[in-house]
Design a protein around this motif. Structure first.
Motif, PDB file in Angstrom:
ATOM      1  N   SER A  30       0.884  -1.208   0.064  1.00 45.62           N
ATOM      2  CA  SER A  30      -0.168  -0.045  -0.063  1.00 45.62           C
ATOM      3  C   SER A  30       0.975   1.362  -0.002  1.00 45.62           C
ATOM      4  O   SER A  30       0.798   2.016   1.056  1.00 45.62           O
ATOM      5  CB  SER A  30      -0.953   0.022   1.101  1.00 45.62           C
ATOM      6  OG  SER A  30      -0.380  -0.193   2.352  1.00 45.62           O
ATOM      7  N   VAL A  31       1.578   1.623  -0.937  1.00 45.52           N
ATOM      8  CA  VAL A  31       2.534   2.790  -1.154  1.00 45.52           C
ATOM      9  C   VAL A  31       1.529   3.995  -1.828  1.00 45.52           C
ATOM     10  O   VAL A  31       1.464   3.967  -2.918  1.00 45.52           O
ATOM     11  CB  VAL A  31       3.620   2.466  -2.225  1.00 45.52           C
ATOM     12  CG1 VAL A  31       4.570   3.445  -2.206  1.00 45.52           C
ATOM     13  CG2 VAL A  31       4.564   1.041  -1.685  1.00 45.52           C
ATOM     14  N   ALA A  59      -7.109  -0.507   2.972  1.00 40.51           N
ATOM     15  CA  ALA A  59      -8.166  -0.150   3.525  1.00 40.51           C
ATOM     16  C   ALA A  59      -9.618  -1.217   3.837  1.00 40.51           C
ATOM     17  O   ALA A  59     -10.136  -1.597   4.836  1.00 40.51           O
ATOM     18  CB  ALA A  59      -8.623   1.048   2.796  1.00 40.51           C
ATOM     19  N   GLU A  60      -9.703  -2.197   2.655  1.00 46.55           N
ATOM     20  CA  GLU A  60     -10.646  -3.084   2.859  1.00 46.55           C
ATOM     21  C   GLU A  60     -10.175  -3.976   3.756  1.00 46.55           C
ATOM     22  O   GLU A  60     -11.238  -4.567   4.693  1.00 46.55           O
ATOM     23  CB  GLU A  60     -10.783  -3.787   1.637  1.00 46.55           C
ATOM     24  CG  GLU A  60     -11.513  -2.859   0.733  1.00 46.55           C
ATOM     25  CD  GLU A  60     -11.527  -3.367  -0.812  1.00 46.55           C
ATOM     26  OE1 GLU A  60     -10.809  -4.223  -1.268  1.00 46.55           O
ATOM     27  OE2 GLU A  60     -12.347  -2.787  -1.795  1.00 46.55           O
ATOM     28  N   PRO A 108      -9.090   5.920   0.323  1.00 44.53           N
ATOM     29  CA  PRO A 108     -10.170   6.160   1.453  1.00 44.53           C
ATOM     30  C   PRO A 108      -9.676   6.273   2.691  1.00 44.53           C
ATOM     31  O   PRO A 108      -8.470   5.654   3.188  1.00 44.53           O
ATOM     32  CB  PRO A 108     -10.792   5.054   1.057  1.00 44.53           C
ATOM     33  CG  PRO A 108     -10.007   4.031   0.500  1.00 44.53           C
ATOM     34  CD  PRO A 108      -8.961   4.832  -0.392  1.00 44.53           C
ATOM     35  N   VAL A 109     -10.465   6.683   3.487  1.00 44.75           N
ATOM     36  CA  VAL A 109     -10.605   6.877   4.893  1.00 44.75           C
ATOM     37  C   VAL A 109     -11.273   5.751   5.525  1.00 44.75           C
ATOM     38  O   VAL A 109     -12.403   5.490   4.932  1.00 44.75           O
ATOM     39  CB  VAL A 109     -10.938   8.191   5.539  1.00 44.75           C
ATOM     40  CG1 VAL A 109     -10.936   7.868   7.146  1.00 44.75           C
ATOM     41  CG2 VAL A 109     -10.017   9.082   5.198  1.00 44.75           C
ATOM     42  N   ILE A 154      -9.968   5.788  13.385  1.00 45.93           N
ATOM     43  CA  ILE A 154      -9.935   6.463  11.955  1.00 45.93           C
ATOM     44  C   ILE A 154      -8.587   6.103  11.470  1.00 45.93           C
ATOM     45  O   ILE A 154      -7.618   6.450  12.024  1.00 45.93           O
ATOM     46  CB  ILE A 154     -10.339   8.049  12.098  1.00 45.93           C
ATOM     47  CG1 ILE A 154     -10.320   8.761  10.682  1.00 45.93           C
ATOM     48  CG2 ILE A 154      -9.144   8.457  13.166  1.00 45.93           C
ATOM     49  CD1 ILE A 154     -10.839  10.012  10.636  1.00 45.93           C
ATOM     50  N   PHE A 155      -8.533   5.516  10.399  1.00 43.21           N
ATOM     51  CA  PHE A 155      -7.287   4.935   9.620  1.00 43.21           C
ATOM     52  C   PHE A 155      -7.234   5.509   8.307  1.00 43.21           C
ATOM     53  O   PHE A 155      -8.299   5.535   7.606  1.00 43.21           O
ATOM     54  CB  PHE A 155      -7.143   3.574   9.469  1.00 43.21           C
ATOM     55  CG  PHE A 155      -7.306   3.117  10.853  1.00 43.21           C
ATOM     56  CD1 PHE A 155      -6.458   3.333  11.866  1.00 43.21           C
ATOM     57  CD2 PHE A 155      -8.145   2.016  11.121  1.00 43.21           C
ATOM     58  CE1 PHE A 155      -6.332   2.744  13.008  1.00 43.21           C
ATOM     59  CE2 PHE A 155      -8.311   1.291  12.193  1.00 43.21           C
ATOM     60  CZ  PHE A 155      -7.421   1.541  13.344  1.00 43.21           C
ATOM     61  N   GLU A 156      -6.142   6.535   7.775  1.00 40.92           N
ATOM     62  CA  GLU A 156      -6.070   7.072   6.892  1.00 40.92           C
ATOM     63  C   GLU A 156      -5.022   6.229   5.773  1.00 40.92           C
ATOM     64  O   GLU A 156      -3.982   5.754   6.191  1.00 40.92           O
ATOM     65  CB  GLU A 156      -5.806   8.409   6.752  1.00 40.92           C
ATOM     66  CG  GLU A 156      -4.284   8.793   7.142  1.00 40.92           C
ATOM     67  CD  GLU A 156      -3.927  10.161   7.135  1.00 40.92           C
ATOM     68  OE1 GLU A 156      -3.981  10.618   5.808  1.00 40.92           O
ATOM     69  OE2 GLU A 156      -3.142  10.808   7.957  1.00 40.92           O
ATOM     70  N   GLY A 157      -5.106   6.724   4.477  1.00 39.71           N
ATOM     71  CA  GLY A 157      -4.038   6.084   3.482  1.00 39.71           C
ATOM     72  C   GLY A 157      -3.045   7.000   2.792  1.00 39.71           C
ATOM     73  O   GLY A 157      -2.868   6.605   1.697  1.00 39.71           O
ATOM     74  N   GLU A 158      -2.949   8.213   3.409  1.00 40.22           N
ATOM     75  CA  GLU A 158      -2.189   9.156   2.666  1.00 40.22           C
ATOM     76  C   GLU A 158      -1.356   9.867   3.605  1.00 40.22           C
ATOM     77  O   GLU A 158      -0.768  10.903   3.219  1.00 40.22           O
ATOM     78  CB  GLU A 158      -3.348  10.254   2.087  1.00 40.22           C
ATOM     79  CG  GLU A 158      -3.940   9.719   1.042  1.00 40.22           C
ATOM     80  CD  GLU A 158      -4.789  10.736   0.359  1.00 40.22           C
ATOM     81  OE1 GLU A 158      -5.018  10.620  -1.131  1.00 40.22           O
ATOM     82  OE2 GLU A 158      -5.386  11.715   0.903  1.00 40.22           O
TER      83      GLU A 158
END
Length: 472
Positions: free
Chosen positions: A25-26, A40-41, A64-65, A146-150
């Motif tokens: 997940s880069v 995220a999934e 996505p968050v 709350i988990f972010e991907g950025e």
């Protein structure tokens, strides 16, 4: 808390963590957008498995968050847990002993990109939460996730979400587990983070690359021009040559500086095991702690241009770009520093070159008030598992979303289970498994202790929300 949870479930936990770490997940690389979604999934499915009645994958202009809420527990505090599922690019790949997305265990350490930053620590909190669920799947307090991907690429999905829906930050405390122990056996709580201003400096000197034999000696070289500009931005001694860059810096309080001098510190071990160099650089009149915690920095991350492939190609490059960043300290603001960088580069640019600064992303420095009672609860949890309370230190890194997490007034507890030699952002990133197992116990105990402090922790807003749930 189920004190046998880790021992009983250890094999399963390792399999699950390896599965999570195997997802590349880069966030900075568009080719991995689908992998970020998979991560995220993975979190969505895990939160559903843990019995969260509310789980959302929230879309935006980027990765996505993931948002989740555990079962409501009326009369108990609300804890907001933050983390990020994205990771840094793994380059250079040839320096990894084992592939970065094929997690490997060696000598009690789990090696993989994201092992410590931040997937392994997110996983630690999820399993700590699982360990305190009762026979009916009820937690001892209200927990929102709350988990972010950025986080690693400066995206705005989580910022836009919290700006549009600030009620999501309404909590009695926020927990961020993205940091490390000060040293093995010495847990830490962080009082400040540096901010960040990340930019590209681009130079064009020609319409096209030229033959170095035919035009060498008369044609301006873009890489050479760029390197000269970069060299003027920082002296060999480490002083940043951007006008007024130090003017806004707020020095640490004398009491804080004195506390740093009491920290155990082995300079040679630090140089050998963490920095992995033959010498330390920078402003020698300042201590190492002051250089990495209390002063801004300017770093060059990479230069692109000309020919860098195998073999030889004799060209004078027409264009070159450098990726650079400044780490910022209390008193500085990333937007102002960005403008200062633009002006400094413009002043250094030769008239015969087109030079441009592109500001990519940034965040302001953060200072945390650690006097709130939630920090005492965290100290009790550390002491119950490790035998000692956390030391108060700063961090040189940045987590841009921290100010948003505390916008409702909730204290933000910055801590973690990593170790200083985990190799964040580097080849062979790792997480000591003993840190993971004890971390699950530490944060499980923290959840229980926090639940016991309802009367002293709950804000009027969360009390009203709890009463409303009870009335329903």
């Amino acid at each position: 808390m189920d004190t046998t949870f880790v021992t009983r479930e250890q094999d399963r936990l390792l399999r699950e963590l390896i599965d999570f770490l195997s997802i590349p997940s880069v966030s900075a690389l568009p080719a991995h957008a689908s992998d970020c979604r998979r991560a995220a999934e993975w979190l969505r499915d895990e939160l559903l498995r843990l019995g969260c009645p509310t789980v959302e994958v929230i879309e935006g202009n980027g990765h996505p968050v993931v948002w989740a809420e555990g079962p409501q527990v009326p009369g108990r505090p609300t804890l907001l847990i933050y983390g990020h599922y994205d990771v840094q690019p793994p380059d250079p790949l040839d320096e990894w002993v084992s592939p970065p997305f094929e997690p490997a265990i060696r000598d009690g350490r789990l090696y993989a990109r994201g092992a410590a930053d931040d997937k392994g620590q997110v996983f630690c909190l999820l399993k700590a939460y699982e360990s305190v669920l009762d026979a009916d799947g009820q937690p001892p307090l209200n927990v929102h996730f709350i988990f972010e991907g950025e986080e690693e690429c400066g995206g705005r999905v989580i910022v836009d979400l919290l700006n549009a829906e600030p009620a999501r930050t309404q909590a009695d405390a926020a927990l961020v587990c993205d940091m490390s122990f000060y040293a093995p056996g010495i847990p830490a709580v962080y009082t400040a983070l540096r901010g960040l201003c990340y930019a590209e400096i681009s130079v064009r000197t020609l319409e096209r690359d030229l033959h170095s034999g035919s035009y060498g000696g008369v044609a301006p070289n873009a890489i050479e021009t760029l390197v000269r500009i970069l060299a003027e931005l920082k002296t060999e001694d480490g002083e940043i040559q951007i006008p007024k860059i130090y003017k806004a810096v707020e020095p640490p309080a004398k009491s804080e500086s004195r506390s740093w001098k009491k920290l155990p510190f082995d300079k040679q071990a630090y140089l050998r095991e963490e920095v992995t160099a033959r010498a330390l650089t920078g402003l020698k009149e300042y201590s190492i702690f002051e250089r990495v915690w209390a002063l801004p920095t300017f770093e060059i991350h990479g230069i692109r241009g000309g020919f860098v492939g195998e073999g030889a190609k004799t060209v004078i490059p027409a264009q070159a770009t450098a990726k650079v960043s400044l780490r910022l300290v209390p008193g500085q603001r990333h937007e102002k520093v960005g403008h200062q960088l633009e002006r400094a580069v413009a002043a250094l640019a030769p008239k015969w070159a087109d030079v441009k600064v592109t500001l990519l992303h940034g965040g302001d420095p953060v200072q945390v008030d650690v006097d709130h009672s939630a920090f005492e609860v965290l100290d009790q949890a550390f002491e119950s598992v490790t035998g000692r309370r956390a030391v108060r230190v700063r961090a040189g890194g940045s987590i841009p979303i921290i100010p948003e997490l505390g916008r409702s007034g909730a204290p933000v507890l910055l801590t973690g289970i990593g170790l200083p030699d985990d190799g964040l952002h580097s080849p062979n990133e790792k997480l000591d498994l003993d840190q993971l197992w004890s971390g699950i116990e530490i944060f499980g105990r923290f959840f229980e202790l926090l639940a016991e402090h309802s009367g002293t922790l709950m804000t009027s807003a969360t009390e009203e929300a709890a009463e409303a749930v009870g009335a329903d």
